[in-house]
Design a protein around this motif. Structure first.
Motif, PDB file in Angstrom:
ATOM      1  N   PRO A  46      -9.129  -4.149   3.910  1.00 37.18           N
ATOM      2  CA  PRO A  46      -8.221  -3.256   4.292  1.00 37.18           C
ATOM      3  C   PRO A  46      -8.618  -1.941   5.279  1.00 37.18           C
ATOM      4  O   PRO A  46      -9.774  -1.398   5.132  1.00 37.18           O
ATOM      5  CB  PRO A  46      -7.987  -2.472   2.941  1.00 37.18           C
ATOM      6  CG  PRO A  46      -8.243  -3.569   2.089  1.00 37.18           C
ATOM      7  CD  PRO A  46      -9.231  -4.243   2.480  1.00 37.18           C
ATOM      8  N   ILE A  61      -3.391  -1.153  13.514  1.00 36.11           N
ATOM      9  CA  ILE A  61      -4.645  -0.854  12.829  1.00 36.11           C
ATOM     10  C   ILE A  61      -5.690   0.075  13.844  1.00 36.11           C
ATOM     11  O   ILE A  61      -6.814   0.388  13.381  1.00 36.11           O
ATOM     12  CB  ILE A  61      -5.397  -1.907  12.206  1.00 36.11           C
ATOM     13  CG1 ILE A  61      -5.815  -3.031  13.064  1.00 36.11           C
ATOM     14  CG2 ILE A  61      -4.377  -2.432  10.912  1.00 36.11           C
ATOM     15  CD1 ILE A  61      -6.750  -3.830  12.476  1.00 36.11           C
ATOM     16  N   GLY A 110      -2.147  11.653   5.573  1.00 36.79           N
ATOM     17  CA  GLY A 110      -2.744  10.546   4.650  1.00 36.79           C
ATOM     18  C   GLY A 110      -3.097   9.452   5.342  1.00 36.79           C
ATOM     19  O   GLY A 110      -3.157   9.259   6.673  1.00 36.79           O
ATOM     20  N   THR A 111      -3.364   8.271   4.516  1.00 38.08           N
ATOM     21  CA  THR A 111      -3.646   7.233   5.054  1.00 38.08           C
ATOM     22  C   THR A 111      -2.797   5.874   4.429  1.00 38.08           C
ATOM     23  O   THR A 111      -2.432   6.179   3.023  1.00 38.08           O
ATOM     24  CB  THR A 111      -5.103   6.638   5.229  1.00 38.08           C
ATOM     25  OG1 THR A 111      -5.466   6.847   3.707  1.00 38.08           O
ATOM     26  CG2 THR A 111      -5.969   7.857   5.976  1.00 38.08           C
ATOM     27  N   LEU A 112      -2.442   4.857   4.804  1.00 34.69           N
ATOM     28  CA  LEU A 112      -2.043   3.575   4.219  1.00 34.69           C
ATOM     29  C   LEU A 112      -3.050   2.699   4.556  1.00 34.69           C
ATOM     30  O   LEU A 112      -3.772   2.761   5.664  1.00 34.69           O
ATOM     31  CB  LEU A 112      -0.759   3.367   4.961  1.00 34.69           C
ATOM     32  CG  LEU A 112       0.419   3.888   4.449  1.00 34.69           C
ATOM     33  CD1 LEU A 112       1.632   3.391   5.280  1.00 34.69           C
ATOM     34  CD2 LEU A 112       0.681   3.683   3.009  1.00 34.69           C
ATOM     35  N   ALA A 113      -3.286   1.795   3.729  1.00 29.43           N
ATOM     36  CA  ALA A 113      -4.501   0.850   3.879  1.00 29.43           C
ATOM     37  C   ALA A 113      -3.586  -0.710   4.156  1.00 29.43           C
ATOM     38  O   ALA A 113      -2.836  -1.359   3.693  1.00 29.43           O
ATOM     39  CB  ALA A 113      -5.186   0.285   2.473  1.00 29.43           C
ATOM     40  N   ASN A 119      -7.589   1.747   6.528  1.00 26.85           N
ATOM     41  CA  ASN A 119      -7.024   3.016   6.596  1.00 26.85           C
ATOM     42  C   ASN A 119      -6.399   3.404   7.875  1.00 26.85           C
ATOM     43  O   ASN A 119      -7.333   3.638   8.887  1.00 26.85           O
ATOM     44  CB  ASN A 119      -7.879   3.949   5.893  1.00 26.85           C
ATOM     45  CG  ASN A 119      -8.403   3.599   4.421  1.00 26.85           C
ATOM     46  OD1 ASN A 119      -7.484   3.048   3.806  1.00 26.85           O
ATOM     47  ND2 ASN A 119      -9.557   3.883   3.915  1.00 26.85           N
ATOM     48  N   TRP A 134       1.442   5.648  -0.120  1.00 27.20           N
ATOM     49  CA  TRP A 134       0.882   6.965   0.139  1.00 27.20           C
ATOM     50  C   TRP A 134       1.873   8.038  -0.269  1.00 27.20           C
ATOM     51  O   TRP A 134       3.154   7.918   0.079  1.00 27.20           O
ATOM     52  CB  TRP A 134       0.351   7.374   1.636  1.00 27.20           C
ATOM     53  CG  TRP A 134      -0.236   8.542   1.679  1.00 27.20           C
ATOM     54  CD1 TRP A 134      -1.418   9.300   1.340  1.00 27.20           C
ATOM     55  CD2 TRP A 134       0.765   9.629   2.106  1.00 27.20           C
ATOM     56  NE1 TRP A 134      -1.119  10.542   1.585  1.00 27.20           N
ATOM     57  CE2 TRP A 134      -0.248  11.128   2.016  1.00 27.20           C
ATOM     58  CE3 TRP A 134       2.053   9.842   2.795  1.00 27.20           C
ATOM     59  CZ2 TRP A 134       0.500  12.112   2.714  1.00 27.20           C
ATOM     60  CZ3 TRP A 134       2.106  10.960   3.386  1.00 27.20           C
ATOM     61  CH2 TRP A 134       1.594  12.322   3.208  1.00 27.20           C
ATOM     62  N   SER A 161       0.805  -1.109   0.027  1.00 27.68           N
ATOM     63  CA  SER A 161      -0.129   0.039   0.079  1.00 27.68           C
ATOM     64  C   SER A 161       0.829   1.056  -0.021  1.00 27.68           C
ATOM     65  O   SER A 161       1.725   1.264   0.727  1.00 27.68           O
ATOM     66  CB  SER A 161      -0.847   0.062   1.269  1.00 27.68           C
ATOM     67  OG  SER A 161      -1.626   1.183   1.211  1.00 27.68           O
TER      68      SER A 161
END
Length: 252
Positions: A226, A170, A138-141, A228, A132, A130
């Motif tokens: 996933p 997470i 921002g975000t990562l999945a 985020n 970014w 994933s």
């Protein structure tokens, strides 16, 4: 099987991991208190037959086969699905070199019993990524379809002015890193508690900059959707890439 002169005749200890239940038996309590099972090293016995057309070809098969194994370093054992499109793998090394019980000199074939051991049990699947890039937040999945916890790895660009705040699991937890000089190169985070959790292209001692902070949270098993999670960078735009290698108890 057999294309390179080796035929697998049997295998033992491949499917289920070796796990030992742990219990506490305090005084004045009936029964016992169950604890999480301890995963032992995985011992797998392979039975193979090396075959060649004539003695010279058999010797070449033997040379190639034994050159690919070691009792000092891990190799990779892959188990493919029926369609031959995906596989899971586990690191193995020779536990004990097999006995050379030869009544006569082999000429064209020979059976071997090969004991293997994995000190890092768990069948790995293909790595999921994933990405970014940008500035600010921002975000990562993050995802983990396996049935064992997964520890994410995250690569981060560094030109000497970026300050990264990276996810820990997470649940929304994060760890803020220092601003590092450009000379250390790009950064690499490994959230696995048994690994060096912060490295760079040229400097491994930057892990000390965490000042006691630790990444503590794996991605839970069977996280198939996933999630985020937050990531941010200040100073200038940067790019991050997360790597997730799911692990399973069994090879299929």
């Amino acid at each position: 099987m057999g294309e390179e002169g080796l035929y697998m005749q049997g295998v033992k200890g491949l499917y289920h991991p070796q796990r030992t239940p742990r219990v506490q038996t305090p005084a004045f309590y009936p029964g016992a208190i169950p604890g999480a099972p301890k995963t032992d090293p995985t011992v797998t016995d392979l039975k193979v037959l090396s075959v060649g057309v004539g003695g010279a070809e058999w010797e070449a098969v033997e040379e190639a086969w034994w050159s690919s194994w070691s009792d000092e370093a891990d190799g990779t054992l892959r188990v493919w699905n029926r369609a031959g499109t995906k596989y899971r793998w586990q690191p193995y090394r020779i536990q004990k070199w097999p006995d050379d019980d030869m009544d006569t000199e082999p000429d064209e074939e020979w059976p071997w019993a090969l004991p293997l051991v994995s000190y890092r049990p768990g069948w790995r699947g293909q790595t999921i990524t994933s990405t970014w890039s940008g500035t600010g937040s921002g975000t990562l999945a993050l995802v983990n379809p396996g049935d064992l916890p997964c520890w994410a790895q995250i690569s981060l660009t560094n030109s000497g002015v970026e300050q990264w705040t990276v996810p820990d699991g997470i649940g929304g937890d994060t760890v803020q890193l220092e601003v590092f000089d450009a000379s250390v190169g790009d950064l690499f985070v490994d959230t696995d508690q048994f690994e060096l959790q912060l490295e760079s292209d040229v400097e491994s001692q930057i892990a000390a900059s965490l000042l006691g902070l630790r990444f503590r949270q794996p991605i839970p098993p069977r996280t198939t959707v996933p999630v985020n999670v937050p990531i941010s960078v200040t100073g200038r735009p940067g790019a991050a890439k997360a790597y997730m290698t799911p692990m399973w108890l069994r090879p299929w």
